[in-house]
Design a protein around this motif. Structure first.
Motif, PDB file in Angstrom:
ATOM      1  N   ASP A  36       7.696   8.060   3.099  1.00  0.00           N
ATOM      2  CA  ASP A  36       8.290   6.732   3.218  1.00  0.00           C
ATOM      3  C   ASP A  36       9.780   6.847   3.489  1.00  0.00           C
ATOM      4  OD1 ASP A  36       5.940   5.280   2.755  1.00  0.00           O
ATOM      5  OD2 ASP A  36       6.194   5.435   0.585  1.00  0.00           O
ATOM      6  N   TYR A  37      10.228   6.182   4.547  1.00  0.00           N
ATOM      7  CA  TYR A  37      11.651   6.025   4.812  1.00  0.00           C
ATOM      8  C   TYR A  37      12.011   4.625   4.339  1.00  0.00           C
ATOM      9  CZ  TYR A  37      15.898   4.863   7.353  1.00  0.00           C
ATOM     10  OH  TYR A  37      17.157   4.441   7.683  1.00  0.00           O
ATOM     11  N   VAL A  38      12.946   4.536   3.404  1.00  0.00           N
ATOM     12  CA  VAL A  38      13.394   3.251   2.881  1.00  0.00           C
ATOM     13  C   VAL A  38      14.774   2.999   3.461  1.00  0.00           C
ATOM     14  CG1 VAL A  38      13.911   1.904   0.815  1.00  0.00           C
ATOM     15  CG2 VAL A  38      12.057   3.598   0.770  1.00  0.00           C
ATOM     16  N   SER A  39      14.867   2.042   4.359  1.00  0.00           N
ATOM     17  CA  SER A  39      16.129   1.758   5.028  1.00  0.00           C
ATOM     18  C   SER A  39      17.003   0.843   4.184  1.00  0.00           C
ATOM     19  CB  SER A  39      15.856   1.084   6.370  1.00  0.00           C
ATOM     20  OG  SER A  39      17.075   0.629   6.940  1.00  0.00           O
ATOM     21  N   THR A  44      10.846  -0.668   5.153  1.00  0.00           N
ATOM     22  CA  THR A  44      10.331   0.679   4.901  1.00  0.00           C
ATOM     23  C   THR A  44       9.365   1.037   6.031  1.00  0.00           C
ATOM     24  OG1 THR A  44       8.454  -0.089   3.579  1.00  0.00           O
ATOM     25  CG2 THR A  44      10.489   0.443   2.389  1.00  0.00           C
ATOM     26  N   LYS A  46       6.698   4.601   7.290  1.00  0.00           N
ATOM     27  CA  LYS A  46       6.261   5.987   7.140  1.00  0.00           C
ATOM     28  C   LYS A  46       6.719   6.767   8.373  1.00  0.00           C
ATOM     29  CE  LYS A  46       2.387   5.546   4.020  1.00  0.00           C
ATOM     30  NZ  LYS A  46       3.113   6.116   2.912  1.00  0.00           N
ATOM     31  N   ARG A 174       7.119  -2.315   6.731  1.00  0.00           N
ATOM     32  CA  ARG A 174       7.135  -3.417   5.765  1.00  0.00           C
ATOM     33  C   ARG A 174       8.569  -3.906   5.602  1.00  0.00           C
ATOM     34  NH1 ARG A 174       2.476  -2.272   6.220  1.00  0.00           N
ATOM     35  NH2 ARG A 174       0.821  -2.247   4.689  1.00  0.00           N
ATOM     36  N   LYS A 176      11.412  -5.312   3.179  1.00  0.00           N
ATOM     37  CA  LYS A 176      11.695  -5.168   1.733  1.00  0.00           C
ATOM     38  C   LYS A 176      12.057  -6.509   1.157  1.00  0.00           C
ATOM     39  CE  LYS A 176      14.892  -2.083   1.342  1.00  0.00           C
ATOM     40  NZ  LYS A 176      15.809  -1.101   0.890  1.00  0.00           N
TER      41      LYS A 176
END
Length: 176
Positions: A36-39, A44, A46, A174, A176
């Motif tokens: 997961d990359y959470v910006s 977010t 993958k 997705r 956030k």
């Protein structure tokens, strides 16, 4: 190897498409692990584990050899439609890319909501040492919410088998 870069002029529009490789490199292995990359920009996604990440003020890119994923965030007044993509986004893509040929534009339903999918081919940036270019296949997804547009670009050598991995990434987006 981002497709749209500032300062690229109309000279690229006249660039000839390079032929696709017969046995193209660039398949993302079926065994590839995704993380997961959470910006910090509000979403977010993958992305493949181990790919080189470059952060930018408007997003990030992830690159491994000739494959890449790029996400950018910008402001937008309204959600794009397939028609507005044809009139607004495609001309900019063609003018700013290398031998771009759009083959499909359609609205798709994804877990994050409706999005626009633009499928096209383009030439890669020339290799800094050899000047060789590769013909790429690309998918661009336009996601919109509350005045924010996220553009997800996926690219690989034309003919590489990345359908499942690209679907995983585009479906994993997705807000956030």
């Amino acid at each position: 190897m981002q497709i749209l870069q500032s300062g690229i002029g109309p000279a690229f529009a006249a660039e000839k498409a390079v032929p696709a490789e017969k046995n193209p490199p660039g398949d993302i292995p079926d065994s590839q692990v995704f993380i997961d990359y959470v910006s910090p920009l509000g979403f977010t996604l993958k992305v493949p584990e181990g790919w080189a990440r470059s952060d930018r003020p408007d997003g990030a890119s992830f690159v491994d050899k000739l494959d890449g994923v790029s996400v950018t965030v910008s402001k937008a007044d309204a959600a794009p439609t397939a028609e507005s993509a044809k009139t607004d986004y495609v001309p900019k893509l063609e003018a700013g890319g290398r031998a771009v040929k759009v083959t499909a534009i359609k609205q798709v339903k994804l877990p994050a909501g409706p999005a626009i999918r633009i499928v096209y081919t383009s030439n890669s940036e020339p290799n800094a040492v050899t000047s060789k270019q590769v013909r790429l296949e690309n998918e661009r997804y336009l996601y919109f919410t509350d005045g924010k547009l996220v553009t997800l670009d996926l690219y690989a050598p034309k003919g590489a088998d990345n359908v499942d991995q690209w679907q995983l990434m585009s479906n994993s987006f997705r807000w956030k």
